[in-house]
Design a protein around this motif. Structure first.
Motif, PDB file in Angstrom:
ATOM      1  N   UNK A  79      -7.139 130.303  13.187  1.00  0.00           N
ATOM      2  CA  UNK A  79      -5.974 129.944  12.401  1.00  0.00           C
ATOM      3  C   UNK A  79      -5.593 128.483  12.444  1.00  0.00           C
ATOM      4  N   UNK A  80      -4.679 128.149  11.564  1.00  0.00           N
ATOM      5  CA  UNK A  80      -3.993 126.862  11.581  1.00  0.00           C
ATOM      6  C   UNK A  80      -2.721 127.051  12.395  1.00  0.00           C
ATOM      7  N   UNK A 111       0.166 119.727   7.506  1.00  0.00           N
ATOM      8  CA  UNK A 111       1.265 119.876   8.458  1.00  0.00           C
ATOM      9  C   UNK A 111       0.810 120.539   9.754  1.00  0.00           C
ATOM     10  N   UNK A 112      -0.438 121.035   9.789  1.00  0.00           N
ATOM     11  CA  UNK A 112      -0.934 121.746  10.965  1.00  0.00           C
ATOM     12  C   UNK A 112      -1.381 120.778  12.054  1.00  0.00           C
ATOM     13  N   UNK A 113      -1.406 121.284  13.280  1.00  0.00           N
ATOM     14  CA  UNK A 113      -1.950 120.501  14.389  1.00  0.00           C
ATOM     15  C   UNK A 113      -3.442 120.277  14.178  1.00  0.00           C
ATOM     16  N   UNK A 114      -4.121 121.256  13.592  1.00  0.00           N
ATOM     17  CA  UNK A 114      -5.561 121.132  13.322  1.00  0.00           C
ATOM     18  C   UNK A 114      -5.847 119.860  12.543  1.00  0.00           C
ATOM     19  N   UNK A 115      -5.127 119.671  11.445  1.00  0.00           N
ATOM     20  CA  UNK A 115      -5.362 118.518  10.579  1.00  0.00           C
ATOM     21  C   UNK A 115      -5.076 117.210  11.303  1.00  0.00           C
ATOM     22  N   UNK A 116      -4.042 117.207  12.141  1.00  0.00           N
ATOM     23  CA  UNK A 116      -3.708 115.995  12.886  1.00  0.00           C
ATOM     24  C   UNK A 116      -4.815 115.620  13.867  1.00  0.00           C
ATOM     25  N   UNK A 117      -5.384 116.614  14.537  1.00  0.00           N
ATOM     26  CA  UNK A 117      -6.461 116.340  15.490  1.00  0.00           C
ATOM     27  C   UNK A 117      -7.683 115.750  14.787  1.00  0.00           C
ATOM     28  N   UNK A 118      -8.010 116.282  13.611  1.00  0.00           N
ATOM     29  CA  UNK A 118      -9.139 115.736  12.847  1.00  0.00           C
ATOM     30  C   UNK A 118      -8.850 114.326  12.349  1.00  0.00           C
ATOM     31  N   UNK A 119      -7.651 114.127  11.818  1.00  0.00           N
ATOM     32  CA  UNK A 119      -7.303 112.824  11.239  1.00  0.00           C
ATOM     33  C   UNK A 119      -7.280 111.717  12.283  1.00  0.00           C
ATOM     34  N   UNK A 120      -6.950 112.083  13.525  1.00  0.00           N
ATOM     35  CA  UNK A 120      -6.912 111.092  14.595  1.00  0.00           C
ATOM     36  C   UNK A 120      -8.250 110.968  15.324  1.00  0.00           C
ATOM     37  N   UNK A 129     -10.332 118.533   4.419  1.00  0.00           N
ATOM     38  CA  UNK A 129     -10.435 118.214   5.834  1.00  0.00           C
ATOM     39  C   UNK A 129     -11.684 117.390   6.144  1.00  0.00           C
ATOM     40  N   UNK A 130     -12.751 117.609   5.383  1.00  0.00           N
ATOM     41  CA  UNK A 130     -13.961 116.797   5.556  1.00  0.00           C
ATOM     42  C   UNK A 130     -13.666 115.336   5.246  1.00  0.00           C
ATOM     43  N   UNK A 131     -12.914 115.101   4.186  1.00  0.00           N
ATOM     44  CA  UNK A 131     -12.570 113.726   3.821  1.00  0.00           C
ATOM     45  C   UNK A 131     -11.737 113.070   4.915  1.00  0.00           C
ATOM     46  N   UNK A 132     -10.844 113.836   5.517  1.00  0.00           N
ATOM     47  CA  UNK A 132     -10.019 113.303   6.598  1.00  0.00           C
ATOM     48  C   UNK A 132     -10.862 112.941   7.811  1.00  0.00           C
ATOM     49  N   UNK A 133     -11.824 113.800   8.145  1.00  0.00           N
ATOM     50  CA  UNK A 133     -12.681 113.521   9.294  1.00  0.00           C
ATOM     51  C   UNK A 133     -13.577 112.313   9.038  1.00  0.00           C
TER      52      UNK A 133
END
Length: 315
Positions: free
Chosen positions: A132-133, A156-165, A184-188
């Motif tokens: 999950x997110x 807004x998820x923690x998942x997305x923040x971890x990838x973006x950072x 999410x691929x683009x963010x990573x």
């Protein structure tokens, strides 16, 4: 795609048995749902029922793969592994988290043993964990709501923040909707291009192979966690080089040679197709956001949808 909303609490310590408590890491955390029947009602594409007890269930964060703090008595580079774990806990609201000196993955003390939060899930994985997110705090919708997850909600998820950072590698399974995967691929990719998090230290990737003389050296490297897990299991057989790695992967198409779909070639493939290994050299030849991993197939006769009793209990 619609996900099921589960309200509850994230748990990092059992006050009655702290030395037997959860072991949060950068992509997994214990969650105690308000309505356990909702977990029983989630799809289980690999046929594995949820591993839920009165203390809750482990949540495996969708789309991310953190460096291993612990795996089969080994670990990856601890600076990156611990940072991902600490960032996950921080974003969920946990403060002053201290781990046991002799049990470095179990929480000795913290300002909070548990905190309210919620999960958006679309299924159970092959290890019985809820995928999950994850989000800190209370959700606006009622428990059990069907929620359409778009890019804005994912961000807004923690998942997305971890990838973006750049704290985690991406890991995209076939159960993740295409639009969310692409986002999410683009963010990573952006995190890697900006040199954030683990990326400046990453090796055994398309930019170059890693030289791995032994398991002790492997533990100090920053490499894709899935490749690390396969390499650890391979070296545990007593082999001292990677000359037999390809054959070893192919020998188990479920637990080693994952089924993939290559996004760069638009072809089905397997783990061995994206790994180059020989002698002391090890390399993932395709960036992890450029392939989709298929969930483990369900054993013959195993249901992939919950039974009527579970669905009734979730209502």
């Amino acid at each position: 795609m619609s996900y099921t909303l589960l309200r509850g609490s994230f748990v990092i310590r059992y006050p009655d048995i702290p030395r037997q408590g959860p072991e949060p890491d950068g992509d997994t955390i214990k969650f105690r749902p308000d309505t356990p029947g909702l977990v029983e009602g989630l799809p289980r594409p690999s046929g594995r029922p949820p591993g839920i007890t009165r203390r809750g269930i482990s949540v495996r964060l969708e789309a991310v793969d953190a460096l291993e703090t612990h795996f089969e008595d080994t670990h990856q580079e601890l600076a990156g592994a611990d940072l991902a774990r600490d960032e996950l806990l921080r974003r969920l609201g946990f403060t002053n988290v201290v781990f046991f000196d002799d049990l470095p993955n179990k929480v000795r003390s913290a300002d909070q043993d548990s905190l309210r939060g919620h999960v958006l899930s679309n299924g159970i994985d092959a290890n019985g964990r809820m995928i999950g997110f994850v989000y800190a705090g209370e959700a606006d919708q009622p428990d059990g709501s069907s929620v359409f997850v778009d890019e804005a909600l994912v961000d807004q998820s923690v998942n997305a923040a971890l990838l973006a950072d750049g704290h985690t590698y991406p890991a995209f399974y076939g159960t993740l909707p295409t639009t969310l995967r692409a986002h999410l691929a683009a963010s990573s990719r952006a995190a890697r291009a900006a040199g954030k998090g683990v990326w400046p230290r990453s090796t055994a990737d398309p930019d170059g192979a890693a030289v791995v003389p032994d398991e002790a050296s492997l533990e100090k490297l920053v490499i894709g966690p899935k490749l690390f897990r396969r390499a650890v299991s391979y070296l545990a057989t007593g082999r001292t080089d990677f000359d037999g790695f390809d054959e070893w992967l192919r020998a188990d198409p479920v637990h080693r040679d994952d089924r993939l779909f290559r996004l760069d070639t638009l072809e089905p493939s397997n783990m061995h197709d994206v790994v180059a290994a020989a002698g002391r050299s090890l390399q993932l030849t395709v960036w992890p956001e450029d392939f989709v991993i298929e969930p483990d197939p369900a054993p013959a006769g195993s249901p992939t949808r919950p039974g009527l009793a579970a669905l009734s209990a979730s209502r």
